[in-house]
Design an enzyme around this catalytic site. Sequence first.
Site, PDB file in Angstrom:
ATOM      1  CG  HIS A   1      -2.117  -0.879   1.084  1.00 29.76           C
ATOM      2  ND1 HIS A   1      -2.050  -2.241   1.303  1.00 29.76           N
ATOM      3  CD2 HIS A   1      -3.394  -0.619   0.723  1.00 29.76           C
ATOM      4  CE1 HIS A   1      -3.244  -2.773   1.083  1.00 29.76           C
ATOM      5  NE2 HIS A   1      -4.075  -1.801   0.726  1.00 29.76           N
TER       6      HIS A   1
ATOM      7  CE  LYS B   1      -4.021  -0.442   4.770  1.00 28.33           C
ATOM      8  NZ  LYS B   1      -5.336   0.108   5.108  1.00 28.33           N
TER       9      LYS B   1
HETATM   10  P1  NAD Z   1      -7.646  10.077   4.520  1.00 24.81           P
HETATM   11  O1  NAD Z   1      -6.777  10.300   5.732  1.00 24.81           O
HETATM   12  O2  NAD Z   1      -7.228  10.700   3.238  1.00 24.81           O
HETATM   13  O3  NAD Z   1      -9.131  10.591   4.836  1.00 24.81           O
HETATM   14  C1  NAD Z   1      -9.773  10.408   6.065  1.00 24.81           C
HETATM   15  C2  NAD Z   1     -10.686  11.618   6.287  1.00 24.81           C
HETATM   16  O4  NAD Z   1     -11.480  11.363   7.448  1.00 24.81           O
HETATM   17  C3  NAD Z   1      -9.894  12.909   6.550  1.00 24.81           C
HETATM   18  O5  NAD Z   1     -10.329  13.925   5.655  1.00 24.81           O
HETATM   19  C4  NAD Z   1     -10.260  13.257   7.984  1.00 24.81           C
HETATM   20  O6  NAD Z   1     -10.312  14.659   8.238  1.00 24.81           O
HETATM   21  C5  NAD Z   1     -11.622  12.602   8.123  1.00 24.81           C
HETATM   22  N1  NAD Z   1     -12.023  12.381   9.514  1.00 24.81           N
HETATM   23  C6  NAD Z   1     -11.272  11.943  10.546  1.00 24.81           C
HETATM   24  N2  NAD Z   1     -12.001  11.919  11.673  1.00 24.81           N
HETATM   25  C7  NAD Z   1     -13.243  12.335  11.336  1.00 24.81           C
HETATM   26  C8  NAD Z   1     -14.444  12.529  12.071  1.00 24.81           C
HETATM   27  N3  NAD Z   1     -14.527  12.286  13.397  1.00 24.81           N
HETATM   28  N4  NAD Z   1     -15.536  12.980  11.403  1.00 24.81           N
HETATM   29  C9  NAD Z   1     -15.473  13.239  10.079  1.00 24.81           C
HETATM   30  N5  NAD Z   1     -14.356  13.093   9.337  1.00 24.81           N
HETATM   31  C10 NAD Z   1     -13.262  12.645   9.960  1.00 24.81           C
HETATM   32  O7  NAD Z   1      -7.795   8.509   4.395  1.00 24.81           O
HETATM   33  P2  NAD Z   1      -8.244   7.669   3.096  1.00 24.81           P
HETATM   34  O8  NAD Z   1      -7.059   7.234   2.349  1.00 24.81           O
HETATM   35  O9  NAD Z   1      -9.335   8.404   2.391  1.00 24.81           O
HETATM   36  O10 NAD Z   1      -8.824   6.354   3.797  1.00 24.81           O
HETATM   37  C11 NAD Z   1      -9.911   6.426   4.712  1.00 24.81           C
HETATM   38  C12 NAD Z   1     -10.209   5.042   5.259  1.00 24.81           C
HETATM   39  O11 NAD Z   1     -10.712   4.217   4.214  1.00 24.81           O
HETATM   40  C13 NAD Z   1      -8.998   4.286   5.822  1.00 24.81           C
HETATM   41  O12 NAD Z   1      -9.393   3.562   6.969  1.00 24.81           O
HETATM   42  C14 NAD Z   1      -8.615   3.329   4.700  1.00 24.81           C
HETATM   43  O13 NAD Z   1      -7.933   2.180   5.154  1.00 24.81           O
HETATM   44  C15 NAD Z   1      -9.997   2.988   4.194  1.00 24.81           C
HETATM   45  N6  NAD Z   1     -10.064   2.451   2.841  1.00 24.81           N
HETATM   46  C16 NAD Z   1     -10.887   1.390   2.658  1.00 24.81           C
HETATM   47  C17 NAD Z   1     -11.063   0.871   1.399  1.00 24.81           C
HETATM   48  C18 NAD Z   1     -12.032  -0.262   1.210  1.00 24.81           C
HETATM   49  O14 NAD Z   1     -12.229  -0.711   0.068  1.00 24.81           O
HETATM   50  N7  NAD Z   1     -12.677  -0.746   2.282  1.00 24.81           N
HETATM   51  C19 NAD Z   1     -10.385   1.420   0.310  1.00 24.81           C
HETATM   52  C20 NAD Z   1      -9.541   2.498   0.530  1.00 24.81           C
HETATM   53  C21 NAD Z   1      -9.400   3.024   1.801  1.00 24.81           C
END
Ligand code: NAD
Length: 256
Positions: free
Chosen positions: A141, A145
């Site tokens: 990744h 991450k």
């Molecule tokens: P990122 O850090 O770019 O985005 C996370 C966002 O959440 C940020 O903008 C942050 O400000 C916001 N946030 C944090 N706490 C919050 C709260 N209490 N209320 C509202 N917003 C809040 O991360 P990302 O790369 O977009 O990934 C997000 C999550 O998705 C991770 O856990 C990642 O592992 C997961 N993910 C899952 C899949 C899947 O297919 N299941 C795919 C990609 C990413």
Amino acid sequence: MKRIALVGGAGRMGQSLAENLNLVDGLVVAALVDLHEPRHLFGAAYYSSLEATPPAQIDVVVDFSQPDSVELSAQWCARYGVALVIGTTGLNPRQRAAVEAASETTCVIMASNFSLGAVLSERFAAMAAPYFDRVEIVELHHDRKVDAPSGTAIATADRIRAARSAAGRSTPPEPTERHTIEGARGADAGDGVRIHSVRLPGLVAHQEVLFGGPGEGLTIRHDSYDRVSFVQGVALAVKNVRDEPSFIWGIDEFIA
Ligand code: NAD
């Protein structure tokens, strides 16, 4: 028309989903919920929390944020009877329990990977598992991450173990007797299924499942080159939320 609130809407996944879910027939991103104001709104309203979001305007909450926030999303969805689709990974047992509690009141769909290719590669790994002595998973990744191993690797290991146990097979004993450098054999996800986590800039989300048997090997590899690879699966989940309380793990059942 299903109206979506995207929690984590300013994040990497949130922005990609906001742009692309709006292009799917029958879906509209009505709200972006994030601690930070998103760079692009894509026609949605911005709210700093779900508490500030009008529940009457939302049919499904899609959460791609961070684990603490999932707990808040689960409580909000349970309170207002709004369905919840969770992509956020790395939940601890308390956060998982909050999600399961919410599923007694509303529909919750949770998946460690929403890309169709990744879901199929897990399915193929489970098919192959009973026929090979050994298996190791390498997940790769991007370097921002925060959790390891990936939720997908854990889910793949779980499916492999379940398929082996259903076939009455288990892994032969670990051959390594000396670890010159601790951790060289990766993490043991149970029953000898090893997971190795790679973090590098330039990567998105990739996984190899390497099977080894007498005189042969089988590698199942999946690559997400772009976050848009998760959109179809999230759209499938949103379209398949049920009206009654339920907990659905993964989107496998929505792919015939
Ligand atoms: P990122 O850090 O770019 O985005 C996370 C966002 O959440 C940020 O903008 C942050 O400000 C916001 N946030 C944090 N706490 C919050 C709260 N209490 N209320 C509202 N917003 C809040 O991360 P990302 O790369 O977009 O990934 C997000 C999550 O998705 C991770 O856990 C990642 O592992 C997961 N993910 C899952 C899949 C899947 O297919 N299941 C795919 C990609 C990413």
